[in-house]
Design an enzyme around this catalytic site. Structure first.
Site, PDB file in Angstrom:
ATOM      1  N   GLY A  17       0.803  -1.233   0.000  1.00  0.00           N
ATOM      2  CA  GLY A  17       0.000   0.000   0.000  1.00  0.00           C
ATOM      3  C   GLY A  17       0.825   1.266   0.000  1.00  0.00           C
ATOM      4  O   GLY A  17       0.548   2.196   0.763  1.00  0.00           O
ATOM      5  N   ALA A  18       1.852   1.325  -0.866  1.00  0.00           N
ATOM      6  CA  ALA A  18       2.663   2.553  -0.930  1.00  0.00           C
ATOM      7  C   ALA A  18       2.251   3.417  -2.117  1.00  0.00           C
ATOM      8  O   ALA A  18       3.078   4.081  -2.731  1.00  0.00           O
ATOM      9  CB  ALA A  18       4.149   2.206  -0.991  1.00  0.00           C
ATOM     10  N   SER A  19       0.965   3.430  -2.455  1.00  0.00           N
ATOM     11  CA  SER A  19       0.526   4.295  -3.555  1.00  0.00           C
ATOM     12  C   SER A  19       0.269   5.710  -3.064  1.00  0.00           C
ATOM     13  O   SER A  19       0.138   6.639  -3.863  1.00  0.00           O
ATOM     14  CB  SER A  19      -0.735   3.731  -4.204  1.00  0.00           C
ATOM     15  OG  SER A  19      -1.807   3.743  -3.292  1.00  0.00           O
ATOM     16  N   TYR A 156     -12.287  -2.595  12.593  1.00  0.00           N
ATOM     17  CA  TYR A 156     -10.923  -2.116  12.291  1.00  0.00           C
ATOM     18  C   TYR A 156     -10.034  -2.288  13.527  1.00  0.00           C
ATOM     19  O   TYR A 156      -8.908  -2.781  13.443  1.00  0.00           O
ATOM     20  CB  TYR A 156     -11.023  -0.656  11.870  1.00  0.00           C
ATOM     21  CG  TYR A 156      -9.730   0.089  11.646  1.00  0.00           C
ATOM     22  CD1 TYR A 156      -9.024  -0.049  10.450  1.00  0.00           C
ATOM     23  CD2 TYR A 156      -9.233   0.977  12.604  1.00  0.00           C
ATOM     24  CE1 TYR A 156      -7.847   0.671  10.222  1.00  0.00           C
ATOM     25  CE2 TYR A 156      -8.067   1.693  12.390  1.00  0.00           C
ATOM     26  CZ  TYR A 156      -7.375   1.541  11.206  1.00  0.00           C
ATOM     27  OH  TYR A 156      -6.215   2.255  10.987  1.00  0.00           O
ATOM     28  N   ALA A 158     -10.429  -4.341  16.020  1.00  0.00           N
ATOM     29  CA  ALA A 158     -10.190  -5.763  16.289  1.00  0.00           C
ATOM     30  C   ALA A 158      -9.060  -6.272  15.401  1.00  0.00           C
ATOM     31  O   ALA A 158      -8.172  -7.011  15.844  1.00  0.00           O
ATOM     32  CB  ALA A 158     -11.460  -6.571  16.020  1.00  0.00           C
ATOM     33  N   LYS A 160      -6.621  -4.498  14.017  1.00  0.00           N
ATOM     34  CA  LYS A 160      -5.331  -3.909  14.395  1.00  0.00           C
ATOM     35  C   LYS A 160      -4.819  -4.518  15.708  1.00  0.00           C
ATOM     36  O   LYS A 160      -3.615  -4.730  15.864  1.00  0.00           O
ATOM     37  CB  LYS A 160      -5.449  -2.385  14.523  1.00  0.00           C
ATOM     38  CG  LYS A 160      -5.721  -1.668  13.195  1.00  0.00           C
ATOM     39  CD  LYS A 160      -4.556  -1.801  12.223  1.00  0.00           C
ATOM     40  CE  LYS A 160      -4.699  -0.861  11.021  1.00  0.00           C
ATOM     41  NZ  LYS A 160      -3.613  -1.040  10.037  1.00  0.00           N
TER      42      LYS A 160
HETATM   43  N1  LIG Z   1      -3.888   8.065   8.787  1.00  0.00           N
HETATM   44  C1  LIG Z   1      -4.004   7.796  10.064  1.00  0.00           C
HETATM   45  O1  LIG Z   1      -4.334   8.664  10.863  1.00  0.00           O
HETATM   46  C2  LIG Z   1      -3.700   6.412  10.580  1.00  0.00           C
HETATM   47  C3  LIG Z   1      -3.730   6.227  11.965  1.00  0.00           C
HETATM   48  C4  LIG Z   1      -3.402   4.985  12.488  1.00  0.00           C
HETATM   49  C5  LIG Z   1      -3.032   3.964  11.642  1.00  0.00           C
HETATM   50  N2  LIG Z   1      -3.012   4.163  10.292  1.00  0.00           N
HETATM   51  C6  LIG Z   1      -2.604   3.033   9.461  1.00  0.00           C
HETATM   52  O2  LIG Z   1      -1.528   3.428   8.627  1.00  0.00           O
HETATM   53  C7  LIG Z   1      -1.551   2.674   7.418  1.00  0.00           C
HETATM   54  C8  LIG Z   1      -1.467   3.619   6.228  1.00  0.00           C
HETATM   55  O3  LIG Z   1      -2.578   4.476   6.281  1.00  0.00           O
HETATM   56  P1  LIG Z   1      -2.678   5.847   5.442  1.00  0.00           P
HETATM   57  O4  LIG Z   1      -3.230   6.853   6.372  1.00  0.00           O
HETATM   58  O5  LIG Z   1      -1.419   6.095   4.723  1.00  0.00           O
HETATM   59  O6  LIG Z   1      -3.876   5.417   4.442  1.00  0.00           O
HETATM   60  P2  LIG Z   1      -4.153   5.748   2.940  1.00  0.00           P
HETATM   61  O7  LIG Z   1      -3.601   7.077   2.558  1.00  0.00           O
HETATM   62  O8  LIG Z   1      -5.590   5.485   2.749  1.00  0.00           O
HETATM   63  O9  LIG Z   1      -3.284   4.619   2.163  1.00  0.00           O
HETATM   64  C9  LIG Z   1      -3.609   3.257   2.280  1.00  0.00           C
HETATM   65  C10 LIG Z   1      -2.791   2.474   1.272  1.00  0.00           C
HETATM   66  O10 LIG Z   1      -3.179   1.090   1.384  1.00  0.00           O
HETATM   67  C11 LIG Z   1      -3.615   0.639   0.097  1.00  0.00           C
HETATM   68  N3  LIG Z   1      -4.642  -0.398   0.239  1.00  0.00           N
HETATM   69  C12 LIG Z   1      -5.874  -0.276   0.808  1.00  0.00           C
HETATM   70  N4  LIG Z   1      -6.542  -1.430   0.704  1.00  0.00           N
HETATM   71  C13 LIG Z   1      -5.713  -2.296   0.059  1.00  0.00           C
HETATM   72  C14 LIG Z   1      -5.836  -3.636  -0.366  1.00  0.00           C
HETATM   73  N5  LIG Z   1      -6.957  -4.347  -0.148  1.00  0.00           N
HETATM   74  N6  LIG Z   1      -4.794  -4.224  -0.996  1.00  0.00           N
HETATM   75  C15 LIG Z   1      -3.661  -3.521  -1.238  1.00  0.00           C
HETATM   76  N7  LIG Z   1      -3.490  -2.246  -0.862  1.00  0.00           N
HETATM   77  C16 LIG Z   1      -4.511  -1.637  -0.238  1.00  0.00           C
HETATM   78  C17 LIG Z   1      -4.147   1.892  -0.593  1.00  0.00           C
HETATM   79  O11 LIG Z   1      -4.201   1.738  -2.008  1.00  0.00           O
HETATM   80  P3  LIG Z   1      -5.549   1.225  -2.771  1.00  0.00           P
HETATM   81  O12 LIG Z   1      -6.714   1.823  -2.042  1.00  0.00           O
HETATM   82  O13 LIG Z   1      -5.400   1.689  -4.185  1.00  0.00           O
HETATM   83  O14 LIG Z   1      -5.524  -0.271  -2.685  1.00  0.00           O
HETATM   84  C18 LIG Z   1      -3.068   2.871  -0.163  1.00  0.00           C
HETATM   85  O15 LIG Z   1      -1.906   2.667  -0.935  1.00  0.00           O
HETATM   86  C19 LIG Z   1      -2.816   1.840   7.446  1.00  0.00           C
HETATM   87  O16 LIG Z   1      -2.520   0.518   7.867  1.00  0.00           O
HETATM   88  C20 LIG Z   1      -3.674   2.538   8.505  1.00  0.00           C
HETATM   89  O17 LIG Z   1      -4.572   1.660   9.116  1.00  0.00           O
HETATM   90  C21 LIG Z   1      -3.332   5.368   9.732  1.00  0.00           C
END
Ligand SMILES: NC(=O)c1ccc[n+]([C@@H]2O[C@H](COP(=O)([O-])OP(=O)(O)OC[C@H]3O[C@@H](n4cnc5c(N)ncnc54)[C@H](OP(=O)(O)O)[C@@H]3O)[C@@H](O)[C@H]2O)c1
Lengths: 248, 94
Positions: A17-19, A156, A158, A160
């Site tokens: 998920g590094a898009s 979510y 659960a 994590k």
């Molecule tokens: N942002 C926050 O405040 C926050 C807080 C706590 C934890 N986190 C955690 O940090 C991590 C990154 O979050 P972020 O905030 O950077 O989120 P984000 O900007 O929504 O990015 C999520 C990434 O995961 C990919 N992804 C989602 N579903 C996928 C699937 N089924 N298969 C493959 N790739 C998938 C997305 O690409 P596609 O949708 O194109 O697949 C995207 O590249 C996540 O695990 C999230 O739970 C975030």
């Protein structure tokens, strides 16, 4: 950046998920430090395309779904391009907010598949390869929702919390094979994922955070690359919280 | 074509590689010995299965079958002989 490169030849990381968001920020930091990085996500983005253009020889993206694909195949694809994997960042995840009472059963299954079952299968696929060489590091990206209760995120949370359990047991199992496993537990930081947080909740979060603000993606990515580096060589089985003090 | 003798060779050589200095080069790997008797702990056994996936080209332990139900080297050889046979029949049918 020296922290990520200490004492080693170029290394290979798989960041799911590094898009965009945190995954892309971690990938960029690793690329700048000389690593080769492979990633997959369901779709690509303009920001991803720019980074791919900047690092054509050391960064690769393939379409993929962590909940559905054969994870061993993703790891094999990475190996064919860059060599065996040294580090996994289990970052791909989705947040869907809805009261548990009304959440469709299928949505519960999907949230557990993307945020827990898929990452567990990906960790296994990478650990198998790492165990052959007797070294490696796995970083599971968790969330403070795994530590504290919040309304509307039960499935979510659960998933994590399950990821944190996976971290601790894997650290025990894989330590003797030279593999470190940790959970990075971020508080709220600005990405596409948090764009769905309402202004009202944003004010509430800020008020409850001792440092008085949300985090930045870079602040979380820095801790991720530290945990991957040899600077963290004696850290395993831990959940490292980076949340401006929200859960203290 | 992989026959049983060939698979026995692949499995025992992989075990010898894993045991490294722990293995006395004059000794054969006894087929009816348990993995513990041969000197393989659970982590080494897991690494054996991973190494054999590369050597034989299949991992028999991805579906219903579990490594915890396999106790001796001979039983392990039998599992690989069975899946290698299945793969070959499938390839011939194609
Ligand atoms: N942002 C926050 O405040 C926050 C807080 C706590 C934890 N986190 C955690 O940090 C991590 C990154 O979050 P972020 O905030 O950077 O989120 P984000 O900007 O929504 O990015 C999520 C990434 O995961 C990919 N992804 C989602 N579903 C996928 C699937 N089924 N298969 C493959 N790739 C998938 C997305 O690409 P596609 O949708 O194109 O697949 C995207 O590249 C996540 O695990 C999230 O739970 C975030």
């Amino acid at each position: 950046m020296s922290a990520v490169t200490t004492g080693a030849a170029p290394r290979v990381a798989l960041v799911s998920g590094a898009s965009r968001g945190l995954g892309l920020a971690v990938a960029e930091r690793l690329l700048a430090a000389g690593w080769s990085v492979g990633t997959f996500s369901r779709s690509s983005t303009d920001e991803l395309d720019k980074v791919l253009e900047n690092w054509p020889d050391t960064f690769s993206w393939t379409p993929g779904d962590v909940a559905k694909d054969d994870m061993r195949q993703h790891v094999r694809t990475l190996q064919e391009r860059f060599g065996p994997v040294d580090a996994l960042v289990n970052n791909a995840g989705v947040l869907h907010q809805e009261l548990f009472l009304t959440m469709p059963e299928q949505r519960i299954d999907e949230l557990l598949a993307v945020n827990l079952a898929g990452p567990a299968r990906l960790a296994q696929a990478c650990a198998r390869q790492m165990s052959v060489r007797g070294r490696g590091v796995i970083l599971n990206v968790s969330s403070i929702n795994s530590l504290r209760g919040f309304r509307g995120v039960a499935a979510y949370a659960a998933a994590k919390a399950g990821l944190d359990g996976l971290t601790r047991s894997l650290a025990r199992e894989l330590g003797p094979a030279g593999i470190r496993v940790n959970s990075l537990v971020p508080g709220y930081f600005e990405t596409a994922m948090t764009s769905q947080v309402t202004d009202e909740n944003r004010v509430r979060i800020t008020r409850r955070t001792p440092l008085g603000r949300l985090g930045t993606t870079d602040e979380i990515a820095r801790v991720a690359t530290f945990l991957l580096s040899d600077e963290a060589a004696f850290i395993t089985g831990q959940t490292i919280t980076v949340d401006g003090g929200l859960t203290c | 074509m992989l026959n049983d003798a060939h698979i026995t060779d692949i499995v025992t050589s992989a075990i010898i590689d894993l045991l490294g200095d722990l293995h006395d080069e004059h000794d054969d790997i006894p087929l009816d010995a348990t993995f513990a008797e041969v000197g393989l702990n659970s982590l080494m056994l897991a690494r054996l299965v991973i190494a054999l996936e590369t050597e034989v080209g299949v991992d028999p332990f991805t579906g219903d079958r579990s490594i915890v139900d396999v106790h001796t080297v001979r039983e392990l050889v039998a599992v690989y002989a069975e899946v290698a046979g299945d793969e070959q029949s499938a390839a011939l049918a194609r």
